[in-house]
Scaffold this active site. Structure first.
Site, PDB file in Angstrom:
ATOM      1  N   CYS A  28       0.706  -1.240  -0.124  1.00  0.00           N
ATOM      2  CA  CYS A  28       0.120  -0.016   0.171  1.00  0.00           C
ATOM      3  C   CYS A  28       0.743   1.224   0.006  1.00  0.00           C
ATOM      4  CB  CYS A  28      -0.798  -0.055   1.280  1.00  0.00           C
ATOM      5  SG  CYS A  28      -2.048   1.429   1.540  1.00  0.00           S
ATOM      6  N   THR A  65       0.744   3.322   2.057  1.00  0.00           N
ATOM      7  CA  THR A  65       1.024   3.580   3.518  1.00  0.00           C
ATOM      8  C   THR A  65       2.333   2.895   3.862  1.00  0.00           C
ATOM      9  OG1 THR A  65      -1.233   3.848   4.157  1.00  0.00           O
ATOM     10  CG2 THR A  65       0.279   3.025   5.828  1.00  0.00           C
ATOM     11  N   HIS A  70       5.120   5.072   2.672  1.00  0.00           N
ATOM     12  CA  HIS A  70       5.522   5.978   3.771  1.00  0.00           C
ATOM     13  C   HIS A  70       6.481   5.443   4.730  1.00  0.00           C
ATOM     14  CE1 HIS A  70       2.875   9.373   2.183  1.00  0.00           C
ATOM     15  NE2 HIS A  70       2.072   8.520   2.085  1.00  0.00           N
ATOM     16  N   GLU A 113      -2.685  -5.280   3.925  1.00  0.00           N
ATOM     17  CA  GLU A 113      -3.331  -5.836   2.938  1.00  0.00           C
ATOM     18  C   GLU A 113      -3.079  -7.302   2.844  1.00  0.00           C
ATOM     19  OE1 GLU A 113      -2.698  -3.308  -0.600  1.00  0.00           O
ATOM     20  OE2 GLU A 113      -3.312  -1.479   0.399  1.00  0.00           O
ATOM     21  N   ILE A 129      -6.235   3.263  -6.148  1.00  0.00           N
ATOM     22  CA  ILE A 129      -7.497   3.193  -5.767  1.00  0.00           C
ATOM     23  C   ILE A 129      -8.213   3.907  -6.829  1.00  0.00           C
ATOM     24  CG2 ILE A 129      -8.659   4.027  -3.794  1.00  0.00           C
ATOM     25  CD1 ILE A 129      -6.363   3.568  -1.953  1.00  0.00           C
ATOM     26  N   GLY A 157      -8.325  11.266  -0.959  1.00  0.00           N
ATOM     27  CA  GLY A 157      -6.759  11.368  -1.173  1.00  0.00           C
ATOM     28  C   GLY A 157      -6.376  12.456  -0.175  1.00  0.00           C
TER      29      GLY A 157
HETATM   30  P1  NAD Z   1      -1.217   6.919  -5.511  1.00  0.00           P
HETATM   31  O1  NAD Z   1      -0.226   8.027  -4.743  1.00  0.00           O
HETATM   32  O2  NAD Z   1      -0.786   5.765  -6.228  1.00  0.00           O
HETATM   33  O3  NAD Z   1      -1.895   7.740  -6.729  1.00  0.00           O
HETATM   34  C1  NAD Z   1      -2.295   9.234  -6.696  1.00  0.00           C
HETATM   35  C2  NAD Z   1      -2.112   9.793  -8.096  1.00  0.00           C
HETATM   36  O4  NAD Z   1      -2.542  10.802  -8.443  1.00  0.00           O
HETATM   37  C3  NAD Z   1      -0.742   9.451  -8.971  1.00  0.00           C
HETATM   38  O5  NAD Z   1      -0.916   8.592  -9.979  1.00  0.00           O
HETATM   39  C4  NAD Z   1      -0.296  10.871  -9.122  1.00  0.00           C
HETATM   40  O6  NAD Z   1       0.272  10.909 -10.470  1.00  0.00           O
HETATM   41  C5  NAD Z   1      -1.663  11.734  -9.240  1.00  0.00           C
HETATM   42  N1  NAD Z   1      -1.926  13.073  -9.466  1.00  0.00           N
HETATM   43  C6  NAD Z   1      -0.959  13.846  -9.003  1.00  0.00           C
HETATM   44  N2  NAD Z   1      -1.482  15.170  -9.234  1.00  0.00           N
HETATM   45  C7  NAD Z   1      -2.430  14.922 -10.018  1.00  0.00           C
HETATM   46  C8  NAD Z   1      -3.168  15.948 -10.645  1.00  0.00           C
HETATM   47  N3  NAD Z   1      -2.924  17.487 -10.571  1.00  0.00           N
HETATM   48  N4  NAD Z   1      -4.462  15.599 -11.258  1.00  0.00           N
HETATM   49  C9  NAD Z   1      -4.777  14.160 -11.178  1.00  0.00           C
HETATM   50  N5  NAD Z   1      -3.829  13.617 -10.584  1.00  0.00           N
HETATM   51  C10 NAD Z   1      -2.674  13.720 -10.165  1.00  0.00           C
HETATM   52  O7  NAD Z   1      -2.335   6.719  -4.471  1.00  0.00           O
HETATM   53  P2  NAD Z   1      -3.216   5.638  -4.140  1.00  0.00           P
HETATM   54  O8  NAD Z   1      -2.647   4.570  -3.568  1.00  0.00           O
HETATM   55  O9  NAD Z   1      -4.209   5.074  -5.283  1.00  0.00           O
HETATM   56  O10 NAD Z   1      -4.284   6.283  -2.925  1.00  0.00           O
HETATM   57  C11 NAD Z   1      -5.094   7.545  -3.525  1.00  0.00           C
HETATM   58  C12 NAD Z   1      -4.898   8.570  -2.570  1.00  0.00           C
HETATM   59  O11 NAD Z   1      -5.920   8.002  -1.201  1.00  0.00           O
HETATM   60  C13 NAD Z   1      -3.793   8.772  -1.827  1.00  0.00           C
HETATM   61  O12 NAD Z   1      -3.694  10.210  -1.588  1.00  0.00           O
HETATM   62  C14 NAD Z   1      -3.815   8.101  -0.521  1.00  0.00           C
HETATM   63  O13 NAD Z   1      -2.902   8.673   0.369  1.00  0.00           O
HETATM   64  C15 NAD Z   1      -5.386   8.112  -0.296  1.00  0.00           C
HETATM   65  N6  NAD Z   1      -5.663   7.033   1.030  1.00  0.00           N
HETATM   66  C16 NAD Z   1      -6.659   7.573   1.608  1.00  0.00           C
HETATM   67  C17 NAD Z   1      -7.371   6.664   2.352  1.00  0.00           C
HETATM   68  C18 NAD Z   1      -8.238   6.867   3.509  1.00  0.00           C
HETATM   69  O14 NAD Z   1      -8.699   6.264   4.271  1.00  0.00           O
HETATM   70  N7  NAD Z   1      -8.665   8.301   3.181  1.00  0.00           N
HETATM   71  C19 NAD Z   1      -6.733   5.275   2.300  1.00  0.00           C
HETATM   72  C20 NAD Z   1      -5.744   4.944   1.439  1.00  0.00           C
HETATM   73  C21 NAD Z   1      -5.383   5.910   0.591  1.00  0.00           C
HETATM   74 ZN    ZN Z   2      -3.779  -0.125   2.244  1.00  0.00          ZN
END
Ligand code: NAD
Ligand code: ZN
Length: 345
Positions: free
Chosen positions: A42, A44, A47, A68, A179, A267
């Site tokens: 993930c 996470t 990080h 996961e 996601i 996000g």
């Molecule tokens: P990821 O970092 O793999 O994907 C994020 C994507 O956003 C990247 O492909 C990046 O290129 C793109 N991006 C950057 N700038 C952009 C812009 N201006 N316009 C459109 N896209 C842009 O993340 P992921 O694993 O798919 O997770 C998605 C988000 O959800 C992350 O921010 C993550 O931290 C968050 N998340 C939140 C929870 C929650 O419980 N709230 C749980 C899991 C993940």
């Molecule tokens: Zn996860």
């Protein structure tokens, strides 16, 4: 069973993870012991690998990472009913208390005392995982272990996508990470009309188009308004699913939504980020923050959808035996992968 196991451990407060020997966890009367078969990496975990500020402030060392997973129950606690040795399962990685107002109202996902496996409690990147029986999600035969290992992020996608009614709606997803891509597949599955997904990374947009019937737009090079007009949308998107954590993406989403549009925010921005609130007020936009998955309604819905044709398998782009975990993390760190699955068998 020997009482030692392999585990991927954050052993030192610096970049990396280390494969170590650790004791097989002892279970309490209400726990089960799960033999791990497959795990997903993930964001996470990245990080934690990178040991950024968030990780350094959140994760105690040493810590077995990972949340996961899919596996098989090999031991059940004395007071556990309804689960048997040999049951294939995944599980909710958020451990909740039962005494808060929210939990007592059945809203387990809103418990303020939530603790995460692989973050606050020993995690799933190991041959064995102790988990409260309450958190176990049995897997039907139709869901194999590698899909079982990505139900946690699929659950994020499902929870976000089902935040608002999508039937017949035009949906904008910002961020084609794993996601966002899976949310695109879910939005199509539940009957959205147009689903447009944006990113600035072309590899990920190409992957999105392979996984789901979505319209990819590279907002680094192309104009989103052109796509809106090509699709003959009159006013803009009805629903936005923010899945990038990027401020420009949220700005663009607010700009591209209809009056009275709805946004689900999954996000996570890296810090405080400026928001044009007056634009949101004058457009009468509803914003909902989304955390985790609904326990256990999201799990129920996603398993039902997977049994009924939802197909996200192609979002898995890399598979490695766990001893090659470094290659798996390298694929994730490249920023262009989909889901990366590690095999523990
Ligand atoms: P990821 O970092 O793999 O994907 C994020 C994507 O956003 C990247 O492909 C990046 O290129 C793109 N991006 C950057 N700038 C952009 C812009 N201006 N316009 C459109 N896209 C842009 O993340 P992921 O694993 O798919 O997770 C998605 C988000 O959800 C992350 O921010 C993550 O931290 C968050 N998340 C939140 C929870 C929650 O419980 N709230 C749980 C899991 C993940
Ligand atoms: Zn996860």
């Amino acid at each position: 069973m020997s009482n030692q196991m392999k585990a991927l451990v954050k052993a030192k407060p610096e970049t990396g993870l280390w494969m170590e020997r650790a004791p097989v966890p002892e279970i309490g009367p209400e726990d089960v012991l799960i033999r791990i078969k497959k795990t997903g990496i993930c964001g996470t975990d990245i990080h934690i690998w990178n040991w950024d500020d968030w990780a350094a402030h959140t994760v105690p060392v040493p810590m077995i990472t990972g949340h996961e997973f899919a596996g098989e129950i090999v031991e059940v606690g004395r007071d556990v009913k309804d689960l048997e040795i040999g049951q294939r399962c995944s599980g909710e990685g958020h451990l909740i208390g039962k005494t808060s107002r929210q939990s007592r109202a059945g809203k387990f996902h809103l418990d303020p005392g939530t603790r995460g496996i692989g973050v606050n409690e020993q995690g799933a990147f190991a041959q064995f995982l102790r988990l409260p029986a309450f958190n176990v999600v049995p897997l039907p035969d139709a869901i194999d272990d590698e899909i079982g290992a990505i139900l946690d992020p699929l659950g994020n996608a499902v929870h976000t996508a089902l935040s608002f009614d999508l039937i017949g709606e035009d949906v904008l997803i910002t961020g084609a990470g794993p996601i966002g891509i899976m949310a695109g597949a879910v939005a199509r599955h539940v009957g959205a009309r147009h689903v447009v997904i944006t990113d600035v990374n072309q590899d990920r947009l190409d992957l999105a188009a392979q996984v789901a019937d979505v319209v990819p737009v590279n907002v680094g090079t192309d104009d989103l308004a052109e796509t809106v007009s090509n699709l003959k949308m009159k006013q803009g998107f009805d629903v936005g699913l923010e899945m990038s954590g990027n401020q420009r993406a949220l700005d663009q989403m607010v700009e591209s939504l209809v009056m009275g549009g709805r946004i689900a925010l999954l996000g996570i921005p890296p810090g405080k980020s400026p928001v044009d609130w007056s634009r949101i007020v004058f457009k009468a936009i509803t914003i909902k923050g989304v955390y985790g998955r609904e326990i256990f309604e999201t799990w129920y819905k996603m398993i039902a959808m997977l049994e009924n044709g939802l197909d996200v398998r192609r979002v898995i782009t890399h598979r490695f035996p766990v001893d090659e975990f470094a290659s798996g993390f390298a694929a994730m760190l490249s920023g262009s992968s989909g889901k990366v699955v590690l095999d523990w068998t």
